[in-house]
Design an enzyme around this catalytic site. Structure first.
Site, PDB file in Angstrom:
ATOM      1  N   ASP A  33       8.434   7.668 -11.800  1.00 31.75           N
ATOM      2  CA  ASP A  33       8.446   6.678 -12.497  1.00 31.75           C
ATOM      3  C   ASP A  33       8.517   6.478 -13.679  1.00 31.75           C
ATOM      4  O   ASP A  33       8.277   5.604 -14.992  1.00 31.75           O
ATOM      5  CB  ASP A  33       6.744   6.888 -12.136  1.00 31.75           C
ATOM      6  CG  ASP A  33       6.251   6.640 -10.867  1.00 31.75           C
ATOM      7  OD1 ASP A  33       7.051   5.731 -10.237  1.00 31.75           O
ATOM      8  OD2 ASP A  33       5.223   6.651 -10.507  1.00 31.75           O
ATOM      9  N   TYR A  36      11.601   5.132 -15.024  1.00 33.14           N
ATOM     10  CA  TYR A  36      10.868   2.939 -15.245  1.00 33.14           C
ATOM     11  C   TYR A  36      10.744   3.367 -16.241  1.00 33.14           C
ATOM     12  O   TYR A  36      10.641   2.234 -16.898  1.00 33.14           O
ATOM     13  CB  TYR A  36      10.522   2.841 -13.810  1.00 33.14           C
ATOM     14  CG  TYR A  36      10.487   1.867 -13.780  1.00 33.14           C
ATOM     15  CD1 TYR A  36      11.229   1.204 -12.885  1.00 33.14           C
ATOM     16  CD2 TYR A  36       9.081   0.920 -14.357  1.00 33.14           C
ATOM     17  CE1 TYR A  36      10.288  -0.804 -12.717  1.00 33.14           C
ATOM     18  CE2 TYR A  36       8.638  -0.302 -14.039  1.00 33.14           C
ATOM     19  CZ  TYR A  36       9.470  -1.239 -13.667  1.00 33.14           C
ATOM     20  OH  TYR A  36       9.221  -2.089 -13.015  1.00 33.14           O
ATOM     21  N   ASP A  37       9.690   3.525 -16.921  1.00 36.10           N
ATOM     22  CA  ASP A  37       8.496   3.541 -18.119  1.00 36.10           C
ATOM     23  C   ASP A  37       9.115   3.939 -19.184  1.00 36.10           C
ATOM     24  O   ASP A  37       9.374   2.977 -19.860  1.00 36.10           O
ATOM     25  CB  ASP A  37       7.735   4.952 -18.135  1.00 36.10           C
ATOM     26  CG  ASP A  37       6.618   4.250 -17.093  1.00 36.10           C
ATOM     27  OD1 ASP A  37       5.982   3.836 -16.748  1.00 36.10           O
ATOM     28  OD2 ASP A  37       6.027   5.574 -16.544  1.00 36.10           O
ATOM     29  N   SER A  82      -2.219 -23.687   9.740  1.00 39.37           N
ATOM     30  CA  SER A  82      -2.649 -22.746   9.803  1.00 39.37           C
ATOM     31  C   SER A  82      -2.412 -22.046  11.952  1.00 39.37           C
ATOM     32  O   SER A  82      -1.336 -22.785  11.764  1.00 39.37           O
ATOM     33  CB  SER A  82      -4.082 -22.700   9.767  1.00 39.37           C
ATOM     34  OG  SER A  82      -4.823 -23.339  11.196  1.00 39.37           O
ATOM     35  N   LEU A  83      -3.022 -21.201  11.623  1.00 38.50           N
ATOM     36  CA  LEU A  83      -2.624 -20.794  12.972  1.00 38.50           C
ATOM     37  C   LEU A  83      -3.328 -21.223  14.510  1.00 38.50           C
ATOM     38  O   LEU A  83      -4.943 -20.619  14.566  1.00 38.50           O
ATOM     39  CB  LEU A  83      -1.885 -18.983  13.465  1.00 38.50           C
ATOM     40  CG  LEU A  83      -1.044 -18.392  12.394  1.00 38.50           C
ATOM     41  CD1 LEU A  83      -0.954 -17.116  12.381  1.00 38.50           C
ATOM     42  CD2 LEU A  83       0.435 -19.141  13.150  1.00 38.50           C
ATOM     43  N   LYS A 116      -1.296  -9.105  10.816  1.00 40.40           N
ATOM     44  CA  LYS A 116      -1.887 -10.732  10.892  1.00 40.40           C
ATOM     45  C   LYS A 116      -3.095 -10.196   9.533  1.00 40.40           C
ATOM     46  O   LYS A 116      -3.420  -9.020   9.403  1.00 40.40           O
ATOM     47  CB  LYS A 116      -2.629 -11.580  11.703  1.00 40.40           C
ATOM     48  CG  LYS A 116      -3.530 -12.383  11.027  1.00 40.40           C
ATOM     49  CD  LYS A 116      -3.914 -13.039  11.672  1.00 40.40           C
ATOM     50  CE  LYS A 116      -3.838 -14.580  11.292  1.00 40.40           C
ATOM     51  NZ  LYS A 116      -5.249 -14.757  10.242  1.00 40.40           N
ATOM     52  N   GLU A 174       2.066 -13.519   2.597  1.00 37.09           N
ATOM     53  CA  GLU A 174      -0.581 -13.166   2.320  1.00 37.09           C
ATOM     54  C   GLU A 174       0.085 -12.134   0.426  1.00 37.09           C
ATOM     55  O   GLU A 174       1.181 -11.471   0.822  1.00 37.09           O
ATOM     56  CB  GLU A 174      -0.481 -12.851   3.597  1.00 37.09           C
ATOM     57  CG  GLU A 174      -1.928 -12.612   3.728  1.00 37.09           C
ATOM     58  CD  GLU A 174      -2.299 -14.062   4.635  1.00 37.09           C
ATOM     59  OE1 GLU A 174      -1.710 -15.380   4.942  1.00 37.09           O
ATOM     60  OE2 GLU A 174      -3.587 -13.238   5.062  1.00 37.09           O
ATOM     61  N   LYS A 291       5.507 -15.467  16.816  1.00 37.32           N
ATOM     62  CA  LYS A 291       6.237 -16.388  16.602  1.00 37.32           C
ATOM     63  C   LYS A 291       8.242 -16.426  17.165  1.00 37.32           C
ATOM     64  O   LYS A 291       8.284 -15.852  17.192  1.00 37.32           O
ATOM     65  CB  LYS A 291       6.442 -16.682  14.723  1.00 37.32           C
ATOM     66  CG  LYS A 291       5.415 -16.848  14.549  1.00 37.32           C
ATOM     67  CD  LYS A 291       5.959 -16.193  12.746  1.00 37.32           C
ATOM     68  CE  LYS A 291       5.020 -16.678  11.803  1.00 37.32           C
ATOM     69  NZ  LYS A 291       4.895 -15.997  10.624  1.00 37.32           N
ATOM     70  N   LYS A 315      -5.920 -11.911  18.046  1.00 30.92           N
ATOM     71  CA  LYS A 315      -7.027 -11.135  16.804  1.00 30.92           C
ATOM     72  C   LYS A 315      -7.236  -9.609  17.931  1.00 30.92           C
ATOM     73  O   LYS A 315      -7.642  -9.611  18.711  1.00 30.92           O
ATOM     74  CB  LYS A 315      -8.058 -12.092  17.231  1.00 30.92           C
ATOM     75  CG  LYS A 315      -8.165 -13.518  16.104  1.00 30.92           C
ATOM     76  CD  LYS A 315      -7.825 -12.650  14.295  1.00 30.92           C
ATOM     77  CE  LYS A 315      -7.620 -13.948  13.712  1.00 30.92           C
ATOM     78  NZ  LYS A 315      -8.749 -14.142  13.475  1.00 30.92           N
ATOM     79  N   CYS A 427     -27.190  18.089  -5.087  1.00 33.42           N
ATOM     80  CA  CYS A 427     -27.463  19.470  -5.467  1.00 33.42           C
ATOM     81  C   CYS A 427     -27.333  20.251  -6.240  1.00 33.42           C
ATOM     82  O   CYS A 427     -26.048  20.327  -6.268  1.00 33.42           O
ATOM     83  CB  CYS A 427     -27.259  20.524  -3.814  1.00 33.42           C
ATOM     84  SG  CYS A 427     -27.292  21.675  -3.890  1.00 33.42           S
ATOM     85  N   CYS A 433     -24.114  26.830  -2.790  1.00 34.61           N
ATOM     86  CA  CYS A 433     -24.538  26.071  -1.738  1.00 34.61           C
ATOM     87  C   CYS A 433     -23.309  26.243  -0.930  1.00 34.61           C
ATOM     88  O   CYS A 433     -21.787  26.039  -0.514  1.00 34.61           O
ATOM     89  CB  CYS A 433     -24.350  25.101  -2.286  1.00 34.61           C
ATOM     90  SG  CYS A 433     -24.899  24.008  -1.008  1.00 34.61           S
TER      91      CYS A 433
HETATM   92  S1  IVH Z   1       2.151 -17.687   9.792  1.00 34.42           S
HETATM   93  C1  IVH Z   1       2.541 -21.778  10.894  1.00 34.42           C
HETATM   94  N1  IVH Z   1       2.064 -14.897   9.272  1.00 34.42           N
HETATM   95  O1  IVH Z   1      -3.143 -16.135   8.642  1.00 34.42           O
HETATM   96  C2  IVH Z   1       2.342 -20.795  10.484  1.00 34.42           C
HETATM   97  N2  IVH Z   1       0.209 -16.131   8.548  1.00 34.42           N
HETATM   98  O2  IVH Z   1      -4.433 -17.984  10.563  1.00 34.42           O
HETATM   99  C3  IVH Z   1       1.105 -19.690   9.726  1.00 34.42           C
HETATM  100  N3  IVH Z   1      -1.795 -15.166   8.332  1.00 34.42           N
HETATM  101  O3  IVH Z   1      -2.797 -19.222   6.706  1.00 34.42           O
HETATM  102  C4  IVH Z   1       1.132 -19.133   8.843  1.00 34.42           C
HETATM  103  N4  IVH Z   1      -0.398 -12.777   8.266  1.00 34.42           N
HETATM  104  O4  IVH Z   1      -3.176 -16.757   5.776  1.00 34.42           O
HETATM  105  C5  IVH Z   1       1.710 -15.848   9.074  1.00 34.42           C
HETATM  106  N5  IVH Z   1       2.180 -12.908   9.313  1.00 34.42           N
HETATM  107  C6  IVH Z   1       1.487 -13.483   9.522  1.00 34.42           C
HETATM  108  C7  IVH Z   1       0.211 -13.575   8.734  1.00 34.42           C
HETATM  109  C8  IVH Z   1      -0.579 -15.171   8.702  1.00 34.42           C
HETATM  110  C9  IVH Z   1      -1.855 -13.381   7.976  1.00 34.42           C
HETATM  111  C10 IVH Z   1      -2.696 -15.812   8.228  1.00 34.42           C
HETATM  112  C11 IVH Z   1      -2.378 -16.826   6.626  1.00 34.42           C
HETATM  113  C12 IVH Z   1      -2.618 -17.749   7.375  1.00 34.42           C
HETATM  114  C13 IVH Z   1      -3.671 -17.814   8.391  1.00 34.42           C
HETATM  115  C14 IVH Z   1      -3.780 -18.604   9.721  1.00 34.42           C
END
Ligand code: IVH
Length: 674
Positions: A33, A36-37, A82-83, A116, A174, A291, A315, A427, A433
């Site tokens: 480090d 680097y600094d 979203s998922l 996730k 993320e 995916k 989940k 204490c 102690c």
């Molecule tokens: S994919 C189709 N991958 O989860 C693309 N999302 O419930 C959708 N998230 O808004 C996102 N880890 O904030 C994806 N490995 C990951 C993820 C992820 C966290 C969050 C993300 C998204 C939310 C959807």
């Protein structure tokens, strides 16, 4: 002949970007480090000398923008989806079956699996390889422009490495706050009397949604990329995994936990494995994401409403449970702090039976209005100790009892005292102690301290209870005969332990300092102390003033360190440890190379436009001293707005008073004197 400044600057920038890549993407730092600094300071210095060569994507320009009045709206070029979620194996199996049917796939499908992350989704837009915009997900169609805050995250490249990137490249991922940073932030909040954040996710969101980027810069936020938005030209690759690999080559961090798995079996195995490893990660995750890896398959399946058909979040089960508070014990820690610990009717939380949970301290107990007999919610998060989140006072039984803090230590009987303004009671027995002695020994032996293999908690309890060891130095006088006969201790394990003790004698100064258990001296402060002083003797001799010169050390920590080395019993233990043969390689104390402000003493007061720590660090880097109190020897008082008594005192003492603009001028002038 010396290189032209422009070339030198360019070379330094590349070097620094390369080291960022090794550190954040490869997780394999190439230089210490301090080195680097040094490069970073060299670049800052050169840029100060040649302001015309400063570019917005220079590593020195991450924090530069002025606070905003409000965030601008960004309409996403491609919606941020979203998922869909699965909560059990049957739902996961349904998802896989439907995908196979739609694709008419005879064999198992290949998925890209990753944790996730529990943070917030961000879209990074690169044009011609430069980061031009960063936006939050918002409602998926439009979010907020947080570019200037995202720029402060050192793990996100301001310009892409390598070559071959498309003209427009949107990277999605993320932003999250690692647990350690979250704990630190909440600790600071508590010290300043505020409430802090409920969880790392709120902390990440709160830190990113700051109008002043300097605040974001001080929050250790991390980032992993997991997908793409708009990309000009051809596809990056044919699969999700190969696309992410290209992002990684261009300098974007992706999750090291990412794996390609095959079929439902592969998904379930990955899910179980992450469930087991979850507690050991540095950050919170709330499930895993699968995916389809082949992009052709993703395209074929498409999306319904706002979620793709080719991805699924599986989940983890909730980590909270309802149970009853049976009683409260008070545990005594290393510094004597009394922690109320809830005894609970045993309950399953996320697959683990919990019968004890922390109540943190008495302020929390009062604030949450918890009584013995109440129904309470227990939470288990990561590998931290389970905690009581809250009580349900509506169902409070008539014979519920108020929780009282004992006035005597439950272990040694000494008085319990509570310093003014502190949330914890302690204490007063000190090393008299036995609980405090045990904890001090456990800390001394722990992995990040002296790392004495085989010296576990149970063994330390026995050593103290049998009167064999009172302090760390006595560990090194143990004989095999004394150990044999202790619970689960044969001749062989006794010899092993003695060998581990012998090995631990060769250590490093920073480990030794951490192991001493000085209040408020954690690993990183210990490292700073070791670097600054190079050896123990100059540290012991240091005044509080001198300690205050070190980065990250404020008045409270300086006082703790100073007084630790002035206690007779601490001196004796240190002496005995050295006589027992503990040693470390001596190192040169670090001195900044250029010290144009050497010998100049500054005091800072009032409200300034930047955090005081930052100004202090810059002055220290130039060789100046920064003190907490004014005297005739002070050279300059830097006064911000609302400067109070110090300003008057400086005027009385004839100390020169300067404002921030004058300070900048002074620094540039000093830099120019080189
Ligand atoms: S994919 C189709 N991958 O989860 C693309 N999302 O419930 C959708 N998230 O808004 C996102 N880890 O904030 C994806 N490995 C990951 C993820 C992820 C966290 C969050 C993300 C998204 C939310 C959807």
């Amino acid at each position: 002949m010396k290189d032209q400044p422009a070339e030198q600057i360019d070379q330094l920038r590349r070097q620094i970007e390369g080291h960022n890549y090794s550190y954040y993407v490869l997780d394999d730092p190439q230089i210490p480090d301090a080195e680097y600094d040094r490069l970073f300071r060299q670049l800052q210095q050169l840029e100060a000398e040649h302001p015309e060569l400063v570019r917005p994507d220079s590593p020195t320009q991450r924090v530069g923008a002025a606070p905003l009045a409000k965030f601008a709206e960004v309409v996403h070029a491609r919606p941020m989806l979203s998922l869909n979620n699965a909560f059990d194996e049957a739902e996961m199996a349904d998802f896989d079956r439907r995908a196979r049917e739609r694709l008419a796939s005879p064999g198992p499908l290949v998925y890209l699996a990753e944790p996730k992350l529990d943070g917030l989704a961000i879209n990074l837009r690169y044009e011609q390889g430069r980061l031009v915009q960063a936006a939050t997900r918002g409602d998926g169609s439009s979010g907020e422009d947080v570019t200037q805050n995202i720029r402060t995250l050192a793990s996100i490249p301001l310009r892409l490495l390598g070559q071959g990137w498309p003209e427009v490249l949107e990277v999605r991922g993320e932003v999250f706050m690692p647990r350690a940073a979250f704990e630190r932030l909440n600790q600071q909040a508590r010290e300043q009397g505020s409430k802090g954040f409920a969880n790392p996710r709120n902390a990440a969101a709160g830190s990113l949604r700051q109008l002043d980027p300097r605040i974001t810069a001080n929050r250790a936020l991390a980032f992993y990329a997991y997908g793409l938005g708009e990309v000009s030209g051809e596809r990056l690759a044919d699969s999700q995994s190969a696309s992410l690999a290209r992002l990684r080559d261009w300098g974007l961090p992706i999750s090291p936990e990412q794996r390609r798995v095959e079929g439902l079996e592969g998904c379930l195995a990955y899910y179980r494995q992450m469930g087991e490893r979850r507690d050991g990660l540095d950050y919170d995750i709330d499930g895993v994401v699968f995916k389809l890896d082949a992009l052709d398959q993703q395209e074929w399946l498409g999306q319904i409403s706002r979620a793709p058909r080719w991805a699924l979040a599986f989940k983890f089960p909730a980590q909270e449970a309802l149970t009853r508070l049976l009683g409260v014990d008070f545990q005594v820690g290393r510094t004597g702090a009394l922690t109320p610990v809830a005894r609970l009717e045993p309950v399953l939380v996320g697959g683990v039976t919990v019968s004890n949970a922390t109540l943190h301290n008495m302020d929390e107990v009062r604030r949450k209005d918890i009584c013995i007999g109440d129904q309470v919610i227990v939470r288990r998060a990561g590998d931290v100790i389970p905690e009581v989140v809250r009580a349900l006072p509506d169902s409070r039984p008539v014979d519920a009892q108020v929780i009282e803090r004992p006035s005597q230590c439950p272990v040694c009987g000494s008085d319990v005292v509570q310093a003014e303004g502190e949330a914890v009671a302690r204490c007063s027995g000190g090393l008299y102690c036995s609980a405090q002695r045990k904890e001090a020994l456990k800390h001394f032996a722990s992995r990040k301290a002296m790392d004495i293999e085989g010296l576990g908690d149970r063994l330390i309890d026995q050593l103290v209870e049998q009167g064999l060891v009172q302090n760390p130095a006595e560990l090194y006088g143990l004989q095999a005969e004394q150990l044999v006969g202790l619970e689960r201790m044969g001749r062989k394990s006794a010899d092993k332990l003695l060998a581990a003790l012998a090995r631990s004698r060769d250590t490093r100064l920073e480990r030794f300092l951490f192991a001493l258990g000085i209040r408020e001296v954690g690993e990183s402060t210990a490292r700073n102390l070791a670097r600054h002083f190079g050896d123990l003797a100059p540290l012991i001799a240091a005044s509080e003033e001198e300690l205050l010169q070190i980065s990250d050390i404020g008045p409270i920590v300086a006082r703790h360190i100073h007084s630790f080395f002035r206690q007779g019993h601490n001196q004796e233990v240190i002496q005995a440890l050295l006589e027992a043969g503990i040693s470390w390689p001596k190192q040169e104390p670090t001195r900044p190379e250029r010290q144009p402000l050497a010998g100049q003493t500054f005091v800072i007061t009032g409200t300034l436009s930047r955090p005081r720590e930052q100004i202090k660090a810059e002055l220290l880097a130039l060789g100046a001293k920064v003190s907490g109190s004014l005297s005739k020897k002070t050279h300059y008082l830097i006064a911000g707005s609302e400067a109070g008594s110090k300003l008057a005192k400086a005027q009385a003492l004839g100390v020169q008073v300067i404002d921030e603009a004058e300070l900048e001028r002074l620094k540039t002038e000093a830099a120019g004197l080189q």
